[in-house]
Design a protein around this motif. Structure first.
Motif, PDB file in Angstrom:
ATOM      1  N   ALA A 192       1.609 -93.922  22.661  1.00 21.15           N
ATOM      2  CA  ALA A 192       2.386 -93.835  23.907  1.00 21.15           C
ATOM      3  C   ALA A 192       2.224 -92.486  24.588  1.00 21.15           C
ATOM      4  CB  ALA A 192       3.853 -94.096  23.608  1.00 21.15           C
ATOM      5  N   TYR A 193       1.981 -91.419  23.826  1.00 18.41           N
ATOM      6  CA  TYR A 193       1.817 -90.091  24.419  1.00 18.41           C
ATOM      7  C   TYR A 193       0.594 -90.028  25.321  1.00 18.41           C
ATOM      8  CZ  TYR A 193       5.140 -88.397  20.856  1.00 18.41           C
ATOM      9  OH  TYR A 193       6.235 -88.185  20.062  1.00 18.41           O
ATOM     10  N   ALA A 194      -0.385 -90.861  25.079  1.00 16.44           N
ATOM     11  CA  ALA A 194      -1.603 -90.915  25.909  1.00 16.44           C
ATOM     12  C   ALA A 194      -2.271 -89.550  26.050  1.00 16.44           C
ATOM     13  CB  ALA A 194      -1.274 -91.475  27.295  1.00 16.44           C
ATOM     14  N   GLY A 195      -2.300 -88.810  24.947  1.00 15.18           N
ATOM     15  CA  GLY A 195      -2.986 -87.524  24.954  1.00 15.18           C
ATOM     16  C   GLY A 195      -2.154 -86.354  25.432  1.00 15.18           C
ATOM     17  N   LYS A 196      -0.945 -86.587  25.895  1.00 13.35           N
ATOM     18  CA  LYS A 196      -0.087 -85.497  26.357  1.00 13.35           C
ATOM     19  C   LYS A 196       0.438 -84.705  25.170  1.00 13.35           C
ATOM     20  CE  LYS A 196      -0.259 -86.619  30.749  1.00 13.35           C
ATOM     21  NZ  LYS A 196      -0.894 -85.735  31.759  1.00 13.35           N
ATOM     22  N   THR A 197       0.717 -83.419  25.402  1.00 11.56           N
ATOM     23  CA  THR A 197       1.237 -82.555  24.350  1.00 11.56           C
ATOM     24  C   THR A 197       2.501 -81.856  24.849  1.00 11.56           C
ATOM     25  OG1 THR A 197      -0.142 -80.715  25.111  1.00 11.56           O
ATOM     26  CG2 THR A 197      -1.066 -82.147  23.395  1.00 11.56           C
ATOM     27  N   GLY A 198       3.123 -81.085  23.951  1.00 13.75           N
ATOM     28  CA  GLY A 198       4.335 -80.365  24.338  1.00 13.75           C
ATOM     29  C   GLY A 198       5.426 -81.318  24.789  1.00 13.75           C
ATOM     30  N   ASP A 199       6.329 -80.813  25.620  1.00 16.19           N
ATOM     31  CA  ASP A 199       7.407 -81.661  26.114  1.00 16.19           C
ATOM     32  C   ASP A 199       6.906 -82.751  27.044  1.00 16.19           C
ATOM     33  OD1 ASP A 199       9.302 -80.381  24.630  1.00 16.19           O
ATOM     34  OD2 ASP A 199      10.180 -79.237  26.282  1.00 16.19           O
ATOM     35  N   ASP A 200       5.697 -82.586  27.566  1.00 16.01           N
ATOM     36  CA  ASP A 200       5.148 -83.622  28.445  1.00 16.01           C
ATOM     37  C   ASP A 200       5.037 -84.959  27.713  1.00 16.01           C
ATOM     38  OD1 ASP A 200       4.971 -81.840  30.502  1.00 16.01           O
ATOM     39  OD2 ASP A 200       2.808 -81.489  30.302  1.00 16.01           O
ATOM     40  N   ARG A 201       4.719 -84.893  26.410  1.00 15.98           N
ATOM     41  CA  ARG A 201       4.550 -86.147  25.673  1.00 15.98           C
ATOM     42  C   ARG A 201       5.867 -86.910  25.576  1.00 15.98           C
ATOM     43  NH1 ARG A 201       4.608 -82.195  21.565  1.00 15.98           N
ATOM     44  NH2 ARG A 201       5.663 -82.738  19.589  1.00 15.98           N
ATOM     45  N   TYR A 202       6.978 -86.180  25.471  1.00  9.51           N
ATOM     46  CA  TYR A 202       8.265 -86.857  25.379  1.00  9.51           C
ATOM     47  C   TYR A 202       8.666 -87.462  26.732  1.00  9.51           C
ATOM     48  CZ  TYR A 202       8.348 -84.086  21.114  1.00  9.51           C
ATOM     49  OH  TYR A 202       8.022 -83.512  19.911  1.00  9.51           O
ATOM     50  N   ALA A 203       8.300 -86.788  27.796  1.00  9.20           N
ATOM     51  CA  ALA A 203       8.593 -87.328  29.130  1.00  9.20           C
ATOM     52  C   ALA A 203       7.799 -88.615  29.375  1.00  9.20           C
ATOM     53  CB  ALA A 203       8.270 -86.278  30.198  1.00  9.20           C
ATOM     54  N   VAL A 204       6.519 -88.599  28.953  1.00  9.01           N
ATOM     55  CA  VAL A 204       5.681 -89.796  29.108  1.00  9.01           C
ATOM     56  C   VAL A 204       6.235 -90.937  28.270  1.00  9.01           C
ATOM     57  CG1 VAL A 204       3.411 -90.767  28.579  1.00  9.01           C
ATOM     58  CG2 VAL A 204       3.593 -88.536  29.699  1.00  9.01           C
ATOM     59  N   LEU A 205       6.613 -90.632  27.041  1.00  4.30           N
ATOM     60  CA  LEU A 205       7.166 -91.653  26.158  1.00  4.30           C
ATOM     61  C   LEU A 205       8.448 -92.234  26.742  1.00  4.30           C
ATOM     62  CD1 LEU A 205       7.375 -93.178  23.450  1.00  4.30           C
ATOM     63  CD2 LEU A 205       8.524 -91.135  22.507  1.00  4.30           C
ATOM     64  N   THR A 206       9.334 -91.374  27.223  1.00  5.96           N
ATOM     65  CA  THR A 206      10.602 -91.848  27.787  1.00  5.96           C
ATOM     66  C   THR A 206      10.368 -92.790  28.952  1.00  5.96           C
ATOM     67  OG1 THR A 206      11.726 -89.803  27.114  1.00  5.96           O
ATOM     68  CG2 THR A 206      12.786 -91.130  28.833  1.00  5.96           C
TER      69      THR A 206
END
Length: 602
Positions: free
Chosen positions: A182-196
């Motif tokens: 679900a993170y689609a390669g995002k890291t840091g807090d960005d991954r949690y925003a993408v997941l949400t």
């Protein structure tokens, strides 16, 4: 002098027998050796009815055991749990039950329950219906409601037995993999925003298609989990979705990292198998310790100390049956300062039932553990009958086996035998996992969750479930929550009620059947675990890879892959005092089969 008395006694007995018109009867077996019934189908039916009556009279406790979450304030956000297969359908199971991918099944006895048996959600226990979002967790029933397939293809449910299909490790791994996708390669807090955002989008689409998707319009104890309840829960979740999802994701990541550290420390060479998980097994001590590891590893000054928190030895074991806890109950010594004569888990280092239940709950690392679950489980399991053997029994052969069992097995496997055996040749790895650090941490964690002053509400009454044990106050007895480690370097010989359903055998589940336990020279180096069909001849679940039932289930288990999985032990005769007990029946297989037939009746 003693020998002379013995000879005189023997001569007297012979004289009496010769003079009597009735020959002397053979000595009766000890009271704790259950006699073989003359009619097994009739006896079997009585046990089935007895267990059904017991469960009906303990229905509330059973519901908490089977369906209630371990915390009302922590766990997996329930809506997120139900969305996992939408995010990564390739990782999860069938559309009917996505959790069959980790061995949790739909219980036909509660078809409308909105998720598989072994998952609970806090809406069932929370006083105010919409006081919080629902959190989900595993329940006691995840490990301890099992199944066996009968000859007609139907399932017999083993309440208090073992769910040999449940793979707790694989659940955590799949959750981690789902988030990574679900993170689609995002890291840091960005991954949690993408997941949400992905979760919210999927939530709206799913709910719009089916307004009862999450709760299946379930009803329980006067509470309706209908479309209105579902809509209200969705609204609550959306208010704090970002924060809630981030906290959940961080926990999943930390658990995955912590488990990796445990594997690296204690399972070198078995990494891939441990990550895949062993259904019906777990390193429960390690899973518990991971929670402490997670807290320490994020603190730079204490990071070096984190490795000490993890167990020093591999602790992987089979799940245990938990019925008839009254037969394992410890007792006080005369001074009321020690607990004695109580086995419990494999090596009996947690003598009191409510604390054994709490330890199982604390394995999940949840905040604000619901002590009511542990208290209800104690009530239920104390006298819960074992499930009877569901197949035919050769009564004549079983009666022969009863005599052999009384002579060679009963002294060790009697109720309330708290002795720890270290002379059976089994791997001692599991017996050494609780060192001084873990012992202290366990006592503190248990006391913090349930001290003598802790008050909970059961049956509309305020009670203190940890105020006393067996009529003796626990005030000032914090050290007794865990027994001294020096007393547990070995394993208990547990009572054998329902032993047919405990297969495979030994604490690490490395011996597939009772026959292989009694005839060690034929123990297979590998066999199939977690099948639901049953080997009635050898007494164990279907284990031979050549045996096929048309059902794709089970996995190949390799014994001796690491020392902790050794299938050695309980394979040599032992001497206790002046008596020799036969453990190796390789030279008397007829005797072995007689014992097997007797064990079916327990």
């Amino acid at each position: 002098m003693k020998n002379r008395i013995a000879v005189l006694f023997a001569l007297s007995a012979i004289t009496l027998a010769a003079c009597s018109s009735h020959p002397l009867e053979a000595p009766s077996p000890p009271a704790y050796v259950s006699p073989v019934p003359d009619n097994w189908p009739q006896a079997q039916a009585k046990i089935v009815q007895k267990k059904a009556d017991y469960l009906e009279s303990h229905q509330v406790a059973y519901d908490w055991f089977g369906n209630f979450a371990f915390s009302e304030a922590d766990g997996i956000p329930y809506l997120v749990l139900k969305l996992l297969p939408k995010l990564a359908p390739e990782l999860w199971g069938s559309e009917e039950n996505f959790l069959d991918a980790v061995g949790l099944f739909i219980d036909e006895r509660q078809k409308t329950f909105p998720v598989a048996r072994g998952i609970g959600f806090s809406g069932l226990s929370r006083a105010e219906a919409q006081g919080n979002i629902d959190y989900a967790s595993f329940t006691c029933g995840a490990c301890h409601i099992g199944r066996v397939r009968l000859e007609n293809g139907q399932m017999d449910y083993l309440d208090g037995g073992v769910n040999a299909s449940f793979n707790i490790v694989q659940f955590r791994v799949k959750a981690y993999q789902t988030l990574q996708k679900a993170y689609a390669g995002k890291t840091g807090d960005d991954r949690y925003a993408v997941l949400t955002q992905k979760l919210l989008d999927t939530l709206d689409a799913t709910h719009q298609k089916n307004p009862n998707y999450f709760y299946n319009n379930y009803q329980s104890a006067g509470r309706n989990f209908d479309a209105n309840y579902e809509a209200a829960q969705i609204a609550l979740f959306k208010k704090t979705a970002g924060q809630t999802v981030k906290k959940y994701a961080q926990r999943v990541e930390a658990e995955y990292e912590g488990f990796g550290a445990l594997i690296a420390k204690n399972y070198p060479g078995l990494e891939s198998a441990m990550i895949a998980g062993f259904p019906g097994m777990a390193d429960a001590t390690g899973l518990s310790a991971i929670n402490g590891y997670i807290g320490l590893r994020s603190t730079p000054i204490l990071k070096w100390f984190a490795g000490i928190v993890l167990p020093p030895e591999p602790g992987i074991t089979d799940f245990m049956s938990v019925w008839e806890q009254d037969k394992r109950l410890a007792s006080w010594d005369e001074s009321h300062k020690r607990l004695i004569n109580g086995g419990g888990q494999w090596n009996g280092n947690i003598p009191m039932p409510i604390y054994r239940n709490l330890v199982a709950m604390l394995t999940l690392g949840l905040e604000q553990t619901d002590v009511r679950v542990a208290a209800f489980a104690e009530e239920l399991l104390d006298g819960l009958p074992a499930s009877p053997y569901p197949f035919a029994v050769d009564i004549a052969l079983a009666k022969k086996g009863q005599d052999l069992f009384a002579e060679h097995c009963a002294d060790c496997h009697q109720p309330k035998n708290g002795k720890v055996y270290d002379n059976l040749g089994t791997s001692m790895k599991r017996a050494y996992v609780v060192g001084a650090v873990l012992n202290y941490a366990a006592r503190k964690g248990l006391y913090d969750n349930c001290s003598p002053d802790t008050t909970i509400r059961l049956y509309n009454k305020d009670i203190k479930p940890c105020a006393e044990f067996d009529g003796v106050s626990l005030a000032g007895k914090k050290d007794l929550l865990m027994s001294p480690n020096s007393e547990h370097h070995g394993y208990n010989a547990r009572p054998l009620s329902g032993v047919w359903a405990q297969a495979p055998y030994l604490h690490n589940g490395t011996v597939p059947t009772v026959y292989h336990l009694l005839v060690p020279e034929e123990r297979p180096a590998s066999f199939v675990k977690s099948r639901l069909d049953y080997d009635q001849k050898l007494l164990g679940f279907s284990w031979n890879s050549q045996q096929t039932s048309g059902k794709e289930e089970g996995y190949v288990f390799q014994t001796n892959a690491v020392p902790a999985l050794s299938n050695k032990g309980h394979d040599k005769d032992i001497v206790e005092g002046k008596k020799t007990y036969r453990l190796n029946w390789s030279g008397d297989k007829d005797g072995a089969f007689a014992i097997i037939e007797y064990l079916k009746t327990l």
